[in-house]
Design a protein around this motif. Structure first.
Motif, PDB file in Angstrom:
ATOM      1  N   SER A 185       1.382   0.494   2.534  1.00 40.56           N
ATOM      2  CA  SER A 185       0.309  -0.505   2.459  1.00 40.56           C
ATOM      3  C   SER A 185       0.826  -1.860   2.011  1.00 40.56           C
ATOM      4  N   GLY A 186       2.127  -2.060   2.056  1.00 38.08           N
ATOM      5  CA  GLY A 186       2.703  -3.320   1.589  1.00 38.08           C
ATOM      6  C   GLY A 186       2.392  -4.486   2.498  1.00 38.08           C
ATOM      7  N   ASN A 187       3.032  -5.626   2.238  1.00 38.71           N
ATOM      8  CA  ASN A 187       2.805  -6.848   3.004  1.00 38.71           C
ATOM      9  C   ASN A 187       3.687  -6.965   4.231  1.00 38.71           C
ATOM     10  N   ASP A 212       0.885  -9.353   6.704  1.00 41.60           N
ATOM     11  CA  ASP A 212       0.654  -9.798   5.336  1.00 41.60           C
ATOM     12  C   ASP A 212      -0.707  -9.289   4.855  1.00 41.60           C
ATOM     13  N   GLY A 213      -0.721  -8.631   3.729  1.00 40.08           N
ATOM     14  CA  GLY A 213      -1.932  -8.030   3.214  1.00 40.08           C
ATOM     15  C   GLY A 213      -2.083  -6.574   3.595  1.00 40.08           C
ATOM     16  N   ALA A 222       4.754  -3.788  -4.496  1.00 39.16           N
ATOM     17  CA  ALA A 222       4.872  -5.240  -4.403  1.00 39.16           C
ATOM     18  C   ALA A 222       3.806  -5.851  -3.509  1.00 39.16           C
ATOM     19  N   GLY A 223       3.057  -5.039  -2.747  1.00 44.00           N
ATOM     20  CA  GLY A 223       2.060  -5.558  -1.829  1.00 44.00           C
ATOM     21  C   GLY A 223       0.815  -6.065  -2.542  1.00 44.00           C
ATOM     22  N   SER A 224      -0.013  -6.744  -1.775  1.00 38.65           N
ATOM     23  CA  SER A 224      -1.231  -7.351  -2.332  1.00 38.65           C
ATOM     24  C   SER A 224      -2.465  -6.509  -2.090  1.00 38.65           C
ATOM     25  N   ALA A 225      -2.340  -5.367  -1.377  1.00 34.98           N
ATOM     26  CA  ALA A 225      -3.505  -4.526  -1.106  1.00 34.98           C
ATOM     27  C   ALA A 225      -3.948  -3.813  -2.388  1.00 34.98           C
ATOM     28  N   GLU A 226      -5.273  -3.661  -2.538  1.00 33.00           N
ATOM     29  CA  GLU A 226      -5.777  -2.968  -3.713  1.00 33.00           C
ATOM     30  C   GLU A 226      -5.511  -1.468  -3.620  1.00 33.00           C
ATOM     31  N   ARG A 270      -3.177   1.171  -2.736  1.00 32.52           N
ATOM     32  CA  ARG A 270      -1.741   1.321  -2.491  1.00 32.52           C
ATOM     33  C   ARG A 270      -1.456   2.748  -2.051  1.00 32.52           C
TER      34      ARG A 270
END
Length: 580
Positions: free
Chosen positions: A483-485, A540-541, A453-457, A459
């Motif tokens: 690596s999530g938000n 976040d990120g 669900a995170g925004s990092a490329e 993971r």
């Protein structure tokens, strides 16, 4: 001969009504009778006192005393005609007429009548004993004479200027007059008694209706049977049953509910104040629009709770809540999931393993023994199976290798890289595989979900495992990062462990529910004397949240392989030299 049909017994409420009516009627009759008797006695006493006062007045009259003395001094008693025309008869009749007395009688010292309402009785002896009055005593009496029953008094007549008794005066009032006075007084009493009887009847009918409403129209035998059945059913089932009455108090809290929720008997407690999980209390709130059955974590167990409205005809009786334990089912499901994951991972590696054997057989077949040895050394260093887990060789325990490897396969399918942290060191052997699977599996699953669900490329999920030897079994320390938000701003470190808490807007993977993994993991760890805590909330990120679990008594010392001693600081691995 045919037997007569048995008589239908009266209903308990009807019996109670008749009994109350009988009691009320008896009390009213007794009260009325006692009041009438007291009134009769009081009026009679008043008549006696009035007669005594009148007799004293007549006996103290100087002319009466002189006339009685004059007649007593004669040789004989004058004839009735002379007495009837004499002054004593006239005086006595005048007093009787004026006062309404039944009689005013005057006698001489022998008890012969000198004055009497009936002239024919003059000169005769009185019908009642005059001895006490002639002896100088004043008395009150209730007796029946020639004129009928009366309440009266007798007073001695003394000679003028002397204490010599020369006669007596007897005055009486008719008891019929007394009865008439009582009748006049008893009228209001009778009205009051009738009013009391009517109020009693009305109260009995109202009490009967209330009794029927409280007992729902059931007879005492039926209520007793229901109570026995209720105790047998509620205490005999494994499901928890909680009854909440219409006024908001707990009326039923069976033994299974106490065991499942880890609470004492809460019978009689207000439902709003009961220390039950919030999801359970929410089921009975007005306007609740959630699912009919919810999962609740309580006392280290996963419970399925449901609530139903209890109605009898149209009467609202409150709520009935059911609790079912599905902890064992969920544990079995997790174990089956772990076995299935391992099976899938092994099946995925089967072809690679077969290819490695074929390659080794080929080297041996063509005589390339040196290349075969080098190939075997490489397999021994990396393991015969290749899971998509970075640095998996740091996990010396085979169970951890297999389980984390299987989780790595799942994570790889979802685009997440699972890796083992460089500080990982496990010298012992996992002895409580089920507890370790539950805690470690929940932490990895939550981390993978957060990474997806995170925004990092990039993971990833990183796991570090350390064991600490102990006398009663080693302690396993597990740290999981992703690596999530991270957690949403304002989320407290304890909020994430609440039952039902989740940051996902929907299921992250098919069939996966959210909100219970961390709560279960923490309760299981605490039951063993450990804990699960939040080390970092993340940003976040990325990187995301970091969790740490401590599981005491879950590892045991690993036995050294025959012919090889374990190198201090790290367990020996077959086919590989280990550095200290």
């Amino acid at each position: 001969m045919p037997r007569p049909a048995p008589r239908t017994p009266l209903r308990f409420s009807t019996q109670t009504l008749l009994l109350q009516l009988g009691v009320v009627l008896l009390v009213v009759l007794l009260s009325t009778a006692v009041h009438a008797w007291l009134t009769y006695d009081r009026v009679g006493s008043d008549a006696e006192n009035q007669a005594l006062t009148l007799a004293r007045t007549v006996a103290s009259d100087p002319s009466v005393r002189a006339d009685v003395l004059a007649i007593s001094g004669q040789a004989g008693t004058p004839p009735p005609a002379e007495l009837a025309a004499g002054p004593l008869q006239a005086a006595a009749e005048a007093v009787r007429t004026r006062t309404g007395a039944l009689f005013v009688v005057i006698t001489d010292e022998t008890g012969l009548r000198l004055a009497h309402p009936d002239p024919d009785r003059l000169g005769e002896g009185v019908s009642t004993d005059p001895s006490e009055a002639l002896a100088g005593q004043e008395i009150t009496t209730r007796n029946t004479g020639t004129l009928g029953p009366s309440a009266g008094a007798k007073v001695p007549v003394y000679a003028p200027d002397s204490n010599t008794v020369v006669g007596e005066v007897s005055v009486g009032y008719s008891m019929e007059t007394v009865g008439q006075s009582v009748a006049r007084d008893i009228g209001p009493v009778a009205l009051t008694a009738a009013g009391a009887l009517g109020a009693g009847v009305l109260g009995s009918f109202l009490l009967r209706r209330r009794l029927q409403r409280l007992t729902l129209g059931l007879e005492p035998e039926e209520i007793s049977t229901l109570v026995h059945d209720q105790v047998a059913v509620l205490q005999g089932v494994d499901d928890g049953v909680i009854g909440v009455s219409a006024d908001g108090r707990i009326s039923v809290f069976n033994a299974a509910s106490q065991r499942l929720l880890g609470l004492p008997d809460l019978t009689g407690t207000r439902w709003a104040d009961a220390p039950v999980p919030a999801q359970l209390a929410a089921l009975t709130r007005p306007g609740y629009a959630g699912p009919e059955a919810v999962e609740v974590v309580a006392g280290g167990q996963v419970l399925v709770a449901s609530a139903r409205k209890a109605l009898h005809r149209r009467e609202d009786l409150g709520w009935v809540l059911m609790l079912r334990d599905r902890t064992e089912l969920q544990q079995l499901t997790r174990q089956l999931d772990a076995v299935g994951t391992l099976s899938d991972a092994l099946r995925a590696q089967r072809h690679e393993f077969a290819n490695q054997l074929h390659t080794l057989a080929g080297f041996m077949g063509i005589g390339q023994h040196q290349q075969a040895r080098e190939y075997l050394a490489g397999l021994a260093a990396t393991g015969p199976l290749r899971f998509p887990v970075d640095q998996a060789e740091l996990l010396q325990d085979p169970y951890l290798q297999a389980f984390v490897g299987a989780k790595g396969v799942e994570a790889d399918e979802r685009g997440v890289s699972l890796r083992i942290g460089p500080e990982t060191l496990v010298r012992g052997q996992v002895s409580e595989a089920q507890d370790v699977t539950t805690v470690l599996g929940n932490l990895i699953d939550n981390a993978v979900n957060a990474a997806v669900a995170g925004s990092a490329e990039d993971r990833w999920v990183e796991v570090e495992v350390l064991d600490e030897p102990g006398a009663g079994g080693g302690t396993l320390h597990i740290v999981v990062a992703d690596s999530g938000n991270g957690l949403a701003p304002g989320t407290g470190p304890e909020d994430v462990f609440a039952s039902g808490f989740t940051t996902a807007s929907g299921p992250v993977r098919a069939g996966g529910g959210q909100g219970f993994g961390l709560a279960l993991a923490r309760q299981l760890a605490r039951r063993r004397g450990g804990d699960v805590t939040l080390l970092a909330a993340g940003t976040d990120g990325g990187p995301g949240a970091v969790f740490m679990a401590t599981l005491p008594g879950t590892t045991a010392a690993r036995a050294a392989a025959p012919g090889r001693a374990a190198t201090p600081g790290r367990a020996a691995t077959p086919g590989k030299d280990n550095d200290a």
